[in-house]
Every structure is written in structure tokens, then in C-alpha cells.
Design a protein around this motif. Sequence first.
Motif, PDB file in Angstrom:
ATOM      1  N   ILE A   2       0.833  -1.200   0.000  1.00  0.00           N
ATOM      2  CA  ILE A   2       0.000   0.000   0.000  1.00  0.00           C
ATOM      3  C   ILE A   2       0.868   1.250   0.000  1.00  0.00           C
ATOM      4  O   ILE A   2       0.512   2.268  -0.591  1.00  0.00           O
ATOM      5  N   ARG A   3       2.027   1.169   0.632  1.00  0.00           N
ATOM      6  CA  ARG A   3       2.910   2.326   0.667  1.00  0.00           C
ATOM      7  C   ARG A   3       3.340   2.754  -0.735  1.00  0.00           C
ATOM      8  O   ARG A   3       3.562   3.934  -0.989  1.00  0.00           O
ATOM      9  N   THR A   4       3.441   1.809  -1.674  1.00  0.00           N
ATOM     10  CA  THR A   4       3.831   2.159  -3.039  1.00  0.00           C
ATOM     11  C   THR A   4       2.763   2.982  -3.745  1.00  0.00           C
ATOM     12  O   THR A   4       3.025   3.557  -4.792  1.00  0.00           O
ATOM     13  N   GLN A   5       1.572   3.059  -3.170  1.00  0.00           N
ATOM     14  CA  GLN A   5       0.464   3.796  -3.776  1.00  0.00           C
ATOM     15  C   GLN A   5       0.280   5.169  -3.124  1.00  0.00           C
ATOM     16  O   GLN A   5      -0.806   5.754  -3.206  1.00  0.00           O
ATOM     17  N   ASN A   6       1.304   5.690  -2.499  1.00  0.00           N
ATOM     18  CA  ASN A   6       1.165   6.939  -1.744  1.00  0.00           C
ATOM     19  C   ASN A   6       0.487   8.084  -2.494  1.00  0.00           C
ATOM     20  O   ASN A   6      -0.354   8.774  -1.926  1.00  0.00           O
ATOM     21  N   PRO A   7       0.815   8.353  -3.773  1.00  0.00           N
ATOM     22  CA  PRO A   7       0.114   9.433  -4.485  1.00  0.00           C
ATOM     23  C   PRO A   7      -1.394   9.200  -4.549  1.00  0.00           C
ATOM     24  O   PRO A   7      -2.189  10.136  -4.413  1.00  0.00           O
ATOM     25  N   VAL A   8      -1.778   7.936  -4.754  1.00  0.00           N
ATOM     26  CA  VAL A   8      -3.203   7.613  -4.820  1.00  0.00           C
ATOM     27  C   VAL A   8      -3.840   7.732  -3.440  1.00  0.00           C
ATOM     28  O   VAL A   8      -4.979   8.186  -3.299  1.00  0.00           O
ATOM     29  N   LEU A   9      -3.106   7.354  -2.415  1.00  0.00           N
ATOM     30  CA  LEU A   9      -3.639   7.447  -1.053  1.00  0.00           C
ATOM     31  C   LEU A   9      -4.036   8.876  -0.723  1.00  0.00           C
ATOM     32  O   LEU A   9      -5.102   9.130  -0.170  1.00  0.00           O
ATOM     33  N   ARG A  10      -3.170   9.819  -1.082  1.00  0.00           N
ATOM     34  CA  ARG A  10      -3.456  11.213  -0.778  1.00  0.00           C
ATOM     35  C   ARG A  10      -4.682  11.699  -1.553  1.00  0.00           C
ATOM     36  O   ARG A  10      -5.528  12.416  -1.007  1.00  0.00           O
ATOM     37  N   LYS A  11      -4.791  11.293  -2.792  1.00  0.00           N
ATOM     38  CA  LYS A  11      -5.914  11.720  -3.626  1.00  0.00           C
ATOM     39  C   LYS A  11      -7.237  11.184  -3.089  1.00  0.00           C
ATOM     40  O   LYS A  11      -8.262  11.880  -3.109  1.00  0.00           O
ATOM     41  N   GLU A 143      -6.325  -8.540  -5.258  1.00  0.00           N
ATOM     42  CA  GLU A 143      -7.262  -7.801  -6.103  1.00  0.00           C
ATOM     43  C   GLU A 143      -8.437  -7.281  -5.282  1.00  0.00           C
ATOM     44  O   GLU A 143      -8.883  -6.150  -5.470  1.00  0.00           O
ATOM     45  N   GLU A 144      -8.906  -8.100  -4.342  1.00  0.00           N
ATOM     46  CA  GLU A 144      -9.998  -7.661  -3.479  1.00  0.00           C
ATOM     47  C   GLU A 144      -9.565  -6.528  -2.555  1.00  0.00           C
ATOM     48  O   GLU A 144     -10.337  -5.619  -2.266  1.00  0.00           O
ATOM     49  N   VAL A 145      -8.327  -6.596  -2.089  1.00  0.00           N
ATOM     50  CA  VAL A 145      -7.808  -5.524  -1.235  1.00  0.00           C
ATOM     51  C   VAL A 145      -7.786  -4.216  -2.013  1.00  0.00           C
ATOM     52  O   VAL A 145      -8.215  -3.172  -1.524  1.00  0.00           O
ATOM     53  N   ALA A 146      -7.283  -4.268  -3.244  1.00  0.00           N
ATOM     54  CA  ALA A 146      -7.223  -3.063  -4.076  1.00  0.00           C
ATOM     55  C   ALA A 146      -8.620  -2.500  -4.317  1.00  0.00           C
ATOM     56  O   ALA A 146      -8.846  -1.282  -4.220  1.00  0.00           O
ATOM     57  N   LYS A 147      -9.563  -3.369  -4.600  1.00  0.00           N
ATOM     58  CA  LYS A 147     -10.935  -2.903  -4.863  1.00  0.00           C
ATOM     59  C   LYS A 147     -11.566  -2.303  -3.614  1.00  0.00           C
ATOM     60  O   LYS A 147     -12.287  -1.315  -3.689  1.00  0.00           O
ATOM     61  N   ALA A 148     -11.297  -2.910  -2.470  1.00  0.00           N
ATOM     62  CA  ALA A 148     -11.875  -2.417  -1.223  1.00  0.00           C
ATOM     63  C   ALA A 148     -11.459  -0.981  -0.942  1.00  0.00           C
ATOM     64  O   ALA A 148     -12.241  -0.180  -0.429  1.00  0.00           O
ATOM     65  N   TYR A 149     -10.224  -0.643  -1.315  1.00  0.00           N
ATOM     66  CA  TYR A 149      -9.701   0.706  -1.068  1.00  0.00           C
ATOM     67  C   TYR A 149      -9.704   1.593  -2.309  1.00  0.00           C
ATOM     68  O   TYR A 149      -9.170   2.704  -2.284  1.00  0.00           O
ATOM     69  N   ARG A 150     -10.287   1.063  -3.403  1.00  0.00           N
ATOM     70  CA  ARG A 150     -10.323   1.806  -4.678  1.00  0.00           C
ATOM     71  C   ARG A 150      -8.920   2.162  -5.151  1.00  0.00           C
ATOM     72  O   ARG A 150      -8.672   3.258  -5.661  1.00  0.00           O
ATOM     73  N   LEU A 151      -8.011   1.239  -4.997  1.00  0.00           N
ATOM     74  CA  LEU A 151      -6.629   1.424  -5.422  1.00  0.00           C
ATOM     75  C   LEU A 151      -6.388   0.718  -6.751  1.00  0.00           C
ATOM     76  O   LEU A 151      -7.073  -0.256  -7.072  1.00  0.00           O
ATOM     77  N   PRO A 152      -5.409   1.177  -7.511  1.00  0.00           N
ATOM     78  CA  PRO A 152      -5.013   0.434  -8.709  1.00  0.00           C
ATOM     79  C   PRO A 152      -4.533  -0.963  -8.319  1.00  0.00           C
ATOM     80  O   PRO A 152      -4.080  -1.179  -7.194  1.00  0.00           O
ATOM     81  N   ALA A 153      -4.654  -1.897  -9.227  1.00  0.00           N
ATOM     82  CA  ALA A 153      -4.217  -3.267  -8.940  1.00  0.00           C
ATOM     83  C   ALA A 153      -2.735  -3.282  -8.589  1.00  0.00           C
ATOM     84  O   ALA A 153      -1.941  -2.554  -9.176  1.00  0.00           O
ATOM     85  N   PHE A 154      -2.358  -4.097  -7.634  1.00  0.00           N
ATOM     86  CA  PHE A 154      -0.953  -4.233  -7.299  1.00  0.00           C
ATOM     87  C   PHE A 154      -0.609  -5.693  -7.065  1.00  0.00           C
ATOM     88  O   PHE A 154      -1.483  -6.535  -6.837  1.00  0.00           O
TER      89      PHE A 154
END
Length: 219
Positions: A2-11, A143-154
Motif C-alpha cells: 500500500i505504501r507504493t500507492q502513496n500518491p493515490v492514497l493522498r488523492k 485484487e480484493e484488497v485493491a478494490k476495497a480501497y479503490r486502489l489500482p491493482a498491485f
Amino acid sequence: MIRTQNPVLRKLRLRRLSHDYTLDEIDAQFGPETRFGFVFRDPVARLHSAFDSRRNCSQPTRYIPWREAEVRCFSTFETFDTFARAFDGGDPQRAEEAALALKTVRHFYRGYVHYFGSVERLSDASHQIVMCLNTSNLSSHLEEVAKAYRLPAFKQTKTARSHSSANFRTPLTAEGRDILAAQLPEEYELYRLCQQLEQRLHPGVLDDTGGTTRKASSP
């Protein structure tokens, strides 16, 4: 990951929380309708991991010297199995030392009761939970984790750090596990609720025995 998605987290106004946050603290700081997710695992397995990690001062990822309660615990119990078996009542003094460690070693007493309070408290907050997975099911449900948080797939990162090391593991027998599990009724009540939440939120995940869980009805 999740840390690799920091820009998305802020948005998306998402925040990664440290191990220090309890359910009450999340509500107090962010509001009682804040959505959150977490991973969980068998209470004895959690304690076993904590014992071995702190026995080695949290190496190999870092070095954190023992606190006073840990000095006492690890000077008394060489392995997790000897710690677990101390609760069999055969040696009252060792049983007392083990009970004291459960109450005073930070990595031991900060279990599900510490974080969630009670089954009733977590049940009341179940509408806030977007993701709840056993750690053993996490990698296969990214994939479910990403969807739950509306994050891009990782994908599973290759650089993830772990406190675990085969070089520092101590044994646990089936008998020792059962003896210790009997000391943790409230932890297992919360653990079973987490399993139910997992089935409700993530139908079809594998349970601890490797079988597919039954799809649960909507709350």
C-alpha cells in the motif's frame, strides 16, 4: 504494497495507520463512520510470532533491545513451547511468570481485546469495515484488497520486509498450543468474529484448514 500507492492514497484521502491505533482511537480521531480494514490471524500464531520476534529483539529487520518485562520473560522461557506449557499448572511459579508476561510484554498484551475492545464493540463497527482478511489469505486476494480501497491493482512486492526468520523460530507442540489457547477465550471470540466478517466481505476465501469458506449472507 500500500505504501507504493502513496500518491493515490493522498488523492483518495486514505491513510495507513500504525500498529498503535485501536478502534476507539480511530473513531475519536477520524470519526465514528470512518471506513477501515485490517488483517488478522490465529491468536496463538500471533503470540508465537511476537515471542520469536522479540526474543531476537525484532531482528533481522531492526534491533530493538528488550524492555524490563521482556528480560524477565526470555530469561525464564527459552522457547515458545515452554512458555505455552507453563500454563498447564504443573509448576505454579512458572505459570505465574507466564501469566505476568501475557499482561506486561507489549507485543503480547496488545491483542484483539486491546484493539477492538469486545465482540460487541467490533460487531457494532462492522459496517465500517471494508476489508478483513486472515494473513494466510492476503496474497491470494490482493485484487480484493485493491478494490476495497479503490486502489489500482498491485502485486506482491518482492521487497517486503519481515520480522520472521527460520533461524530464530522456536518450536510449539500441539499440546502447548492447546494449553495456551485455553488461556485466551476473549481473543478467540474476537478471532471467530473476524473469520465471520472475512466470509461476509470476501466470499470464497480459504479458511485456516485449507477448505473454501461458505458464502455468508449479507448483514
